[in-house]
Design a protein around this motif. Structure first.
Motif, short mmCIF file in Angstrom:
data_model
loop_
_atom_site.label_atom_id
_atom_site.label_comp_id
_atom_site.label_asym_id
_atom_site.label_seq_id
_atom_site.Cartn_x
_atom_site.Cartn_y
_atom_site.Cartn_z
N PRO A 33 -17.02 13.89 8.58
CA PRO A 33 -17.43 14.59 7.35
C PRO A 33 -16.42 14.32 6.24
CG PRO A 33 -17.59 16.04 9.24
CD PRO A 33 -16.88 14.80 9.72
N CYS A 34 -16.93 14.08 5.03
CA CYS A 34 -16.04 13.69 3.92
C CYS A 34 -16.74 14.05 2.61
CB CYS A 34 -15.79 12.18 4.03
SG CYS A 34 -14.67 11.49 2.82
N PHE A 35 -16.19 14.99 1.85
CA PHE A 35 -16.77 15.42 0.57
C PHE A 35 -18.27 15.73 0.71
CE2 PHE A 35 -12.92 13.14 -0.68
CZ PHE A 35 -12.31 14.12 -1.46
N ASN A 36 -18.60 16.45 1.73
CA ASN A 36 -19.98 16.86 2.04
C ASN A 36 -20.89 15.69 2.42
OD1 ASN A 36 -19.55 19.64 1.67
ND2 ASN A 36 -19.68 19.37 -0.55
N GLY A 37 -20.34 14.50 2.49
CA GLY A 37 -21.09 13.35 3.00
C GLY A 37 -20.50 12.96 4.35
N ILE A 38 -20.75 11.72 4.76
CA ILE A 38 -20.25 11.23 6.06
C ILE A 38 -19.60 9.86 5.86
CG2 ILE A 38 -20.88 10.45 8.39
CD1 ILE A 38 -21.42 13.34 8.20
N GLN A 39 -18.38 9.74 6.37
CA GLN A 39 -17.72 8.43 6.45
C GLN A 39 -17.96 7.90 7.86
OE1 GLN A 39 -15.91 6.52 4.09
NE2 GLN A 39 -16.32 5.09 5.75
N ALA A 40 -18.69 6.79 7.96
CA ALA A 40 -19.10 6.29 9.27
C ALA A 40 -18.62 4.85 9.49
CB ALA A 40 -20.62 6.34 9.40
N PHE A 94 -18.54 -2.68 10.35
CA PHE A 94 -18.60 -2.34 8.94
C PHE A 94 -18.56 -0.83 8.80
CE2 PHE A 94 -23.02 -2.42 10.29
CZ PHE A 94 -23.61 -1.37 9.61
N SER A 95 -18.43 -0.40 7.57
CA SER A 95 -18.23 1.01 7.30
C SER A 95 -19.12 1.45 6.16
CB SER A 95 -16.75 1.19 6.95
OG SER A 95 -16.53 2.47 6.48
N VAL A 96 -19.62 2.66 6.24
CA VAL A 96 -20.48 3.21 5.17
C VAL A 96 -20.02 4.61 4.82
CG1 VAL A 96 -22.84 3.88 4.55
CG2 VAL A 96 -22.48 1.88 6.01
N PHE A 97 -19.88 4.87 3.52
CA PHE A 97 -19.78 6.26 3.07
C PHE A 97 -21.16 6.70 2.65
CE2 PHE A 97 -19.49 9.42 -0.34
CZ PHE A 97 -19.02 10.46 0.43
N HIS A 98 -21.68 7.70 3.35
CA HIS A 98 -23.01 8.25 3.02
C HIS A 98 -22.81 9.45 2.11
CE1 HIS A 98 -25.03 5.89 6.19
NE2 HIS A 98 -23.98 6.15 6.94
N PRO A 99 -23.23 9.37 0.85
CA PRO A 99 -23.07 10.54 -0.04
C PRO A 99 -24.05 11.63 0.37
CG PRO A 99 -24.39 8.86 -1.12
CD PRO A 99 -23.94 8.27 0.19
N ILE A 105 -23.45 7.72 -4.75
CA ILE A 105 -23.44 6.28 -4.45
C ILE A 105 -23.04 6.05 -2.99
CG2 ILE A 105 -22.28 4.09 -4.96
CD1 ILE A 105 -21.83 5.05 -7.80
N MET A 106 -23.78 5.18 -2.30
CA MET A 106 -23.37 4.74 -0.96
C MET A 106 -22.35 3.61 -1.10
SD MET A 106 -25.68 2.96 2.02
CE MET A 106 -26.65 4.42 2.35
N LEU A 107 -21.26 3.69 -0.33
CA LEU A 107 -20.26 2.62 -0.32
C LEU A 107 -20.35 1.88 1.01
CD1 LEU A 107 -17.18 4.66 -1.64
CD2 LEU A 107 -18.59 3.07 -2.96
N VAL A 108 -20.35 0.57 0.96
CA VAL A 108 -20.40 -0.25 2.19
C VAL A 108 -19.23 -1.23 2.18
CG1 VAL A 108 -21.74 -1.91 3.53
CG2 VAL A 108 -22.92 -0.13 2.21
N THR A 109 -18.44 -1.25 3.25
CA THR A 109 -17.38 -2.25 3.37
C THR A 109 -17.55 -3.00 4.69
OG1 THR A 109 -15.83 -0.78 4.49
CG2 THR A 109 -15.75 -0.81 2.08
#
Ligand SMILES: N[C@@H](CCC(=O)N[C@@H](CSC=O)C(=O)NCC(=O)O)C(=O)O
Length: 282
Positions: free
Chosen positions: A9-16, A31-36, A75-79
């Motif tokens: 859990p991260c800022f009410n979203g999910i860091q996965a 890979f990694s995704v921040f789901h807002p 915004i969704m972030l993908v790395t």
């Protein structure tokens, strides 16, 4: 099949963090995704971030401090990783600026690299498709940004695939790899010695032949205390190419800032706001 490695859990979203068997590199990729938080309810714009030499899919997510702003803007972030790993290629772990951790976001044509080092196809095709098939992501609102080698990747992939990326920005990018030691070393070994092939992966060269593909402009931030600036990054070459092509460019030079993630974290909010504005423009 997509394997979830961890979720936070991260800022009410999910860091996965995820792993999958890549058909493109022929190896497992992470890979990694921040789901807002708003992704639970609606399609969200997506920003792909390409990291620099020695980095992994974790580096930006841990160090840049981008999730708070991405959560606010929806915004969704993908790395992704910076290369395939465990390729078994002799010498692939020998240098920090070539081989593992240094894929340069291109498809190598030279043996032995060409079998696994296919990062352009991985990012623009396989990972791209995966993100839009698995998550609540809006393919019509997709941007790309990156740092250093990853800034090179963002500029070049945006220029080579303008149908996929509507917005592009970079932190301290390698802008003319055909003219700097990092690029010359990597291109000669991944692509061989045909200079015409190099120009297809050189942002400054590509820009000369493009006609304003990004009407909302390109944003670049560059620290003037960056020790790689004059030998490796050469932003003035990209600035000249944009000027000649009529491509709007905002190149901000910041006194004292170096090449690292303290610099990136200082300006990352501006980049997310820039992409948010462009991706949501009519
Ligand atoms: N040789 C050093 C430095 C490697 C380095 O500076 N990597 C940069 C990217 S350089 C261009 O692509 C980076 O982003 N490092 C990660 C970080 O957390 O700063 C080394 O091996 O560490």
């Amino acid at each position: 099949m997509l394997q979830i490695l961890s979720e936070h859990p991260c800022f009410n979203g999910i860091q996965a963090y995820y792993r999958h068997d890549s058909r493109t590199t022929g190896l497992p990729m992470q890979f990694s995704v921040f789901h807002p938080p708003v992704e639970e309810k609606e399609l969200v714009p997506v920003l792909f971030y390409l990291a620099g030499l020695t980095c992994t899919e974790e580096t930006f997510m841990i160090k840049a401090g981008a999730q708070r702003i991405a959560a606010q803007l929806g915004i969704m972030l993908v790395t992704c990783d910076t290369s395939p790993r465990d390729t078994g290629i002799p010498g692939a772990d020998q240098d920090w600026d070539f081989g593992h951790g240094a894929g340069f976001y291109l498809d190598a044509t030279e043996a032995p690299w060409s079998k696994h080092f296919r990062m352009e196809s991985y990012v623009t095709d396989e990972l791209h498709e995966l993100i839009f098939s698995e998550f609540n992501a809006d393919a019509e609102r997709t941007g790309i940004f990156g740092h250093s080698m990853g800034g090179h990747g963002a500029l070049v992939l945006a220029l080579r695939h303008p149908d996929k990326y509507k917005s592009v920005s970079a932190f301290a990018p390698v802008t003319a790899p055909s003219h700097c030691p990092w690029g010359q070393n990597a291109f000669s070994r991944y692509l061989g010695h045909d200079g015409n092939q190099w120009l297809e992966h050189d942002a400054s060269a590509l820009m000369k032949h493009r006609q304003t593909p990004f009407p909302h402009g390109i944003l670049i931030d560059q620290g003037l205390g960056d020790t790689f600036l004059h030998e490796q990054l050469l932003p003035e070459q990209f600035e000249q190419a944009c000027s000649a092509a009529g491509q709007p460019l905002t190149l901000r030079r910041h006194e004292g800032y170096d090449h690292g993630y303290y610099f990136i974290s200082t300006f990352v909010e501006d980049h997310l706001a820039f992409h948010h504005r462009v991706l949501n423009a009519a």
